[in-house]
Design an enzyme around this catalytic site. Structure first.
Site, PDB file in Angstrom:
ATOM      1  N   ASN A   1      25.213 -22.630  37.167  1.00 17.68           N
ATOM      2  CA  ASN A   1      25.456 -21.185  37.100  1.00 17.68           C
ATOM      3  C   ASN A   1      26.931 -20.822  36.993  1.00 17.68           C
ATOM      4  O   ASN A   1      27.274 -19.795  36.406  1.00 17.68           O
ATOM      5  CB  ASN A   1      24.850 -20.521  38.351  1.00 17.68           C
ATOM      6  CG  ASN A   1      25.315 -19.097  38.536  1.00 17.68           C
ATOM      7  OD1 ASN A   1      24.828 -18.186  37.879  1.00 17.68           O
ATOM      8  ND2 ASN A   1      26.302 -18.905  39.427  1.00 17.68           N
TER       9      ASN A   1
ATOM     10  N   LYS B   1      28.632 -20.286  25.544  1.00 13.63           N
ATOM     11  CA  LYS B   1      27.268 -19.977  25.990  1.00 13.63           C
ATOM     12  C   LYS B   1      26.236 -20.351  24.928  1.00 13.63           C
ATOM     13  O   LYS B   1      25.084 -20.635  25.251  1.00 13.63           O
ATOM     14  CB  LYS B   1      27.171 -18.500  26.378  1.00 13.63           C
ATOM     15  CG  LYS B   1      27.981 -18.140  27.628  1.00 13.63           C
ATOM     16  CD  LYS B   1      27.563 -18.971  28.829  1.00 13.63           C
ATOM     17  CE  LYS B   1      28.150 -18.464  30.147  1.00 13.63           C
ATOM     18  NZ  LYS B   1      27.746 -19.277  31.295  1.00 13.63           N
TER      19      LYS B   1
ATOM     20  N   TYR C   1      34.099 -17.655  24.821  1.00 13.21           N
ATOM     21  CA  TYR C   1      33.062 -17.608  25.874  1.00 13.21           C
ATOM     22  C   TYR C   1      31.676 -17.565  25.223  1.00 13.21           C
ATOM     23  O   TYR C   1      30.764 -18.288  25.640  1.00 13.21           O
ATOM     24  CB  TYR C   1      33.312 -16.375  26.747  1.00 13.21           C
ATOM     25  CG  TYR C   1      32.206 -16.048  27.723  1.00 13.21           C
ATOM     26  CD1 TYR C   1      32.034 -16.782  28.899  1.00 13.21           C
ATOM     27  CD2 TYR C   1      31.327 -14.986  27.483  1.00 13.21           C
ATOM     28  CE1 TYR C   1      31.025 -16.470  29.802  1.00 13.21           C
ATOM     29  CE2 TYR C   1      30.320 -14.672  28.381  1.00 13.21           C
ATOM     30  CZ  TYR C   1      30.179 -15.418  29.536  1.00 13.21           C
ATOM     31  OH  TYR C   1      29.172 -15.096  30.434  1.00 13.21           O
TER      32      TYR C   1
ATOM     33  N   ALA D   1      30.826 -18.646  22.289  1.00 15.25           N
ATOM     34  CA  ALA D   1      30.565 -19.964  21.688  1.00 15.25           C
ATOM     35  C   ALA D   1      30.163 -20.972  22.765  1.00 15.25           C
ATOM     36  O   ALA D   1      29.277 -21.810  22.558  1.00 15.25           O
ATOM     37  CB  ALA D   1      31.807 -20.449  20.938  1.00 15.25           C
TER      38      ALA D   1
ATOM     39  N   ALA E   1      27.983 -20.218  43.640  1.00 16.06           N
ATOM     40  CA  ALA E   1      27.074 -19.485  44.533  1.00 16.06           C
ATOM     41  C   ALA E   1      27.821 -18.716  45.615  1.00 16.06           C
ATOM     42  O   ALA E   1      27.241 -18.325  46.626  1.00 16.06           O
ATOM     43  CB  ALA E   1      26.073 -20.455  45.150  1.00 16.06           C
ATOM     44  N   SER E   2      29.115 -18.484  45.403  1.00 14.21           N
ATOM     45  CA  SER E   2      29.894 -17.715  46.377  1.00 14.21           C
ATOM     46  C   SER E   2      29.630 -16.216  46.244  1.00 14.21           C
ATOM     47  O   SER E   2      29.984 -15.433  47.124  1.00 14.21           O
ATOM     48  CB  SER E   2      31.380 -17.974  46.158  1.00 14.21           C
ATOM     49  OG  SER E   2      31.702 -17.695  44.803  1.00 14.21           O
ATOM     50  N   ARG E   3      29.025 -15.805  45.119  1.00 15.27           N
ATOM     51  CA  ARG E   3      28.751 -14.379  44.869  1.00 15.27           C
ATOM     52  C   ARG E   3      27.843 -14.281  43.656  1.00 15.27           C
ATOM     53  O   ARG E   3      27.462 -15.294  43.057  1.00 15.27           O
ATOM     54  CB  ARG E   3      30.055 -13.600  44.631  1.00 15.27           C
ATOM     55  CG  ARG E   3      30.912 -14.162  43.515  1.00 15.27           C
ATOM     56  CD  ARG E   3      32.359 -13.714  43.659  1.00 15.27           C
ATOM     57  NE  ARG E   3      33.224 -14.475  42.778  1.00 15.27           N
ATOM     58  CZ  ARG E   3      33.793 -13.996  41.668  1.00 15.27           C
ATOM     59  NH1 ARG E   3      33.597 -12.751  41.324  1.00 15.27           N
ATOM     60  NH2 ARG E   3      34.568 -14.749  40.926  1.00 15.27           N
TER      61      ARG E   3
HETATM   62  N1  LIG Z   1      27.391 -10.797  35.000  1.00 10.47           N
HETATM   63  C1  LIG Z   1      26.867 -10.771  33.774  1.00 10.47           C
HETATM   64  O1  LIG Z   1      26.621  -9.695  33.206  1.00 10.47           O
HETATM   65  C2  LIG Z   1      26.569 -12.061  33.054  1.00 10.47           C
HETATM   66  C3  LIG Z   1      26.026 -11.949  31.784  1.00 10.47           C
HETATM   67  C4  LIG Z   1      25.707 -13.104  31.076  1.00 10.47           C
HETATM   68  C5  LIG Z   1      25.939 -14.349  31.649  1.00 10.47           C
HETATM   69  N2  LIG Z   1      26.489 -14.434  32.895  1.00 10.47           N
HETATM   70  C6  LIG Z   1      26.703 -15.782  33.427  1.00 10.47           C
HETATM   71  O2  LIG Z   1      26.035 -15.906  34.668  1.00 10.47           O
HETATM   72  C7  LIG Z   1      26.711 -16.852  35.501  1.00 10.47           C
HETATM   73  C8  LIG Z   1      27.007 -16.211  36.841  1.00 10.47           C
HETATM   74  O3  LIG Z   1      27.846 -15.094  36.620  1.00 10.47           O
HETATM   75  P1  LIG Z   1      27.996 -13.896  37.663  1.00 10.47           P
HETATM   76  O4  LIG Z   1      27.673 -12.667  36.939  1.00 10.47           O
HETATM   77  O5  LIG Z   1      27.294 -14.196  38.928  1.00 10.47           O
HETATM   78  O6  LIG Z   1      29.582 -13.963  37.821  1.00 10.47           O
HETATM   79  P2  LIG Z   1      30.540 -13.748  39.069  1.00 10.47           P
HETATM   80  O7  LIG Z   1      29.959 -12.742  40.004  1.00 10.47           O
HETATM   81  O8  LIG Z   1      31.874 -13.524  38.485  1.00 10.47           O
HETATM   82  O9  LIG Z   1      30.499 -15.182  39.809  1.00 10.47           O
HETATM   83  C9  LIG Z   1      30.983 -16.305  39.127  1.00 10.47           C
HETATM   84  C10 LIG Z   1      30.742 -17.542  39.961  1.00 10.47           C
HETATM   85  O10 LIG Z   1      31.255 -18.658  39.215  1.00 10.47           O
HETATM   86  C11 LIG Z   1      32.264 -19.308  39.983  1.00 10.47           C
HETATM   87  N3  LIG Z   1      33.398 -19.729  39.167  1.00 10.47           N
HETATM   88  C12 LIG Z   1      34.205 -18.956  38.379  1.00 10.47           C
HETATM   89  N4  LIG Z   1      35.226 -19.693  37.895  1.00 10.47           N
HETATM   90  C13 LIG Z   1      35.056 -20.958  38.395  1.00 10.47           C
HETATM   91  C14 LIG Z   1      35.781 -22.152  38.282  1.00 10.47           C
HETATM   92  N5  LIG Z   1      36.925 -22.238  37.597  1.00 10.47           N
HETATM   93  N6  LIG Z   1      35.289 -23.249  38.917  1.00 10.47           N
HETATM   94  C15 LIG Z   1      34.167 -23.193  39.638  1.00 10.47           C
HETATM   95  N7  LIG Z   1      33.434 -22.086  39.809  1.00 10.47           N
HETATM   96  C16 LIG Z   1      33.885 -20.975  39.188  1.00 10.47           C
HETATM   97  C17 LIG Z   1      32.762 -18.286  40.984  1.00 10.47           C
HETATM   98  O11 LIG Z   1      33.282 -18.982  42.124  1.00 10.47           O
HETATM   99  P3  LIG Z   1      34.394 -18.310  43.115  1.00 10.47           P
HETATM  100  O12 LIG Z   1      33.963 -16.881  43.322  1.00 10.47           O
HETATM  101  O13 LIG Z   1      34.299 -19.121  44.368  1.00 10.47           O
HETATM  102  O14 LIG Z   1      35.734 -18.443  42.451  1.00 10.47           O
HETATM  103  C18 LIG Z   1      31.489 -17.497  41.282  1.00 10.47           C
HETATM  104  O15 LIG Z   1      30.730 -18.137  42.274  1.00 10.47           O
HETATM  105  C19 LIG Z   1      27.972 -17.251  34.715  1.00 10.47           C
HETATM  106  O16 LIG Z   1      27.738 -18.474  34.046  1.00 10.47           O
HETATM  107  C20 LIG Z   1      28.150 -16.119  33.715  1.00 10.47           C
HETATM  108  O17 LIG Z   1      28.853 -16.547  32.586  1.00 10.47           O
HETATM  109  C21 LIG Z   1      26.812 -13.322  33.603  1.00 10.47           C
END
Ligand SMILES: NC(=O)c1ccc[n+]([C@@H]2O[C@H](COP(=O)([O-])OP(=O)(O)OC[C@H]3O[C@@H](n4cnc5c(N)ncnc54)[C@H](OP(=O)(O)O)[C@@H]3O)[C@@H](O)[C@H]2O)c1
Length: 250
Positions: free
Chosen positions: A89, A160, A156, A158, A15-17
């Site tokens: 998430n 999901k 990735y 797989a 939830a940092s971004r």
């Molecule tokens: N963006 C898309 O188009 C998309 C599409 C399909 C699914 N998703 C899924 O949606 C979810 C959220 O993605 P998002 O788009 O919000 O991505 P994002 O903006 O890259 O944010 C990812 C979040 O996950 C945390 N994270 C990453 N690596 C981590 C680790 N090793 N340990 C703990 N936390 C970790 C990050 O923490 P820090 O920033 O503090 O490192 C950040 O808070 C994910 O599960 C992603 O796979 C995203």
């Protein structure tokens, strides 16, 4: 209706971004009493999310842990109070790598972060939910689970897909205890995730194939997650909601 979340404690991992930050803030605005904001590398981002959670009237705390390692998962579990609403998430592609360059270490990292952490956190919070006779879990899958992922994203994808299966299996297991488990499967959200892993050219190709005429936003996904947490979704169990602007994955 306004009181349905009162007194509840939510944990939003990652939830940092991005989607997680938008979800934590949206839950606070809907009246969740306490929102735990998990982060890994971006503590500053988590503190910004936390400030907005508090501005919305909720209590909260920021919890740091690397969920791509077993030690990191354990350290988060050691910090957890009882949770009513769990949003699994946190997730990432980690690195694009094709079959011949994929290492065992990268495989473990992708699977631990995207699958094992969600499983372990759910396992840790479930006893209190079972004791109270209720709880909500929302997992984050991806359109990659249906289409096999873009270049270098097969593991990735797989991971999901495993999230979809875990969502169905746990929904069946836990529904009799009053616990609802569902998932959201985003398409392409124009946020840090794709700034890190995709080019603008790739995003333009996706955009051209998106009937809604735009890429997704963090709030588009957060809105569906909050719906899944709400009483309006009280008869939804084991579903993965595709949120992608009308892109129909094969
Ligand atoms: N963006 C898309 O188009 C998309 C599409 C399909 C699914 N998703 C899924 O949606 C979810 C959220 O993605 P998002 O788009 O919000 O991505 P994002 O903006 O890259 O944010 C990812 C979040 O996950 C945390 N994270 C990453 N690596 C981590 C680790 N090793 N340990 C703990 N936390 C970790 C990050 O923490 P820090 O920033 O503090 O490192 C950040 O808070 C994910 O599960 C992603 O796979 C995203």
């Amino acid at each position: 209706m306004p009181d349905e979340f009162s007194g509840k404690t939510a944990l939003v991992t990652g939830a940092s971004r991005g989607i997680g930050a938008a979800t934590a803030i949206a839950l606070a605005r809907r009246g969740v009493a306490r929102v735990l904001v998990h982060y890994n590398r971006h503590r500053e981002g988590a503190l910004e999310t936390l400030a907005q959670v508090r501005a919305a009237g909720a209590d909260g705390a920021a919890l740091g842990a690397d969920l791509a390692t077993l030690a990191g998962i354990e350290s988060l579990l050691a910090q957890l109070p009882e949770i009513d609403i769990l949003i699994n998430n946190a997730g990432s592609l980690v690195r694009r790598a094709r079959l011949l360059e994929f290492t065992p270490q990268l495989y473990d990292e992708v699977m631990t972060l995207n699958v094992r952490s969600a499983w372990a956190i759910t396992q840790a919070v479930a006893p209190a939910m079972i004791r109270k006779g209720g709880g909500i879990v929302v997992n984050l899958s991806s359109i990659a689970a249906r289409n096999g992922g873009g270049p270098g994203a097969t593991v990735y994808a797989a991971a999901k897909a495993a999230v979809v299966a875990i969502t169905k299996g746990l929904a069946k297991e836990l529904a009799p205890q009053g616990i609802r488990v569902n998932a959201v499967s985003p398409g392409t959200v124009d946020n840090d995730f794709h700034r890190e892993f995709s080019t603008r050219q790739t995003l333009d190709i996706v955009l051209a194939a998106t009937p809604a005429g735009r890429l997704g936003t963090n709030d588009d996904i957060a809105g569906v997650i909050v719906f899944l947490c709400s009483d309006a979704a009280r008869y939804l169990h084991g579903q993965t909601i595709e949120v992608n602007g009308g892109v129909l994955a094969p």
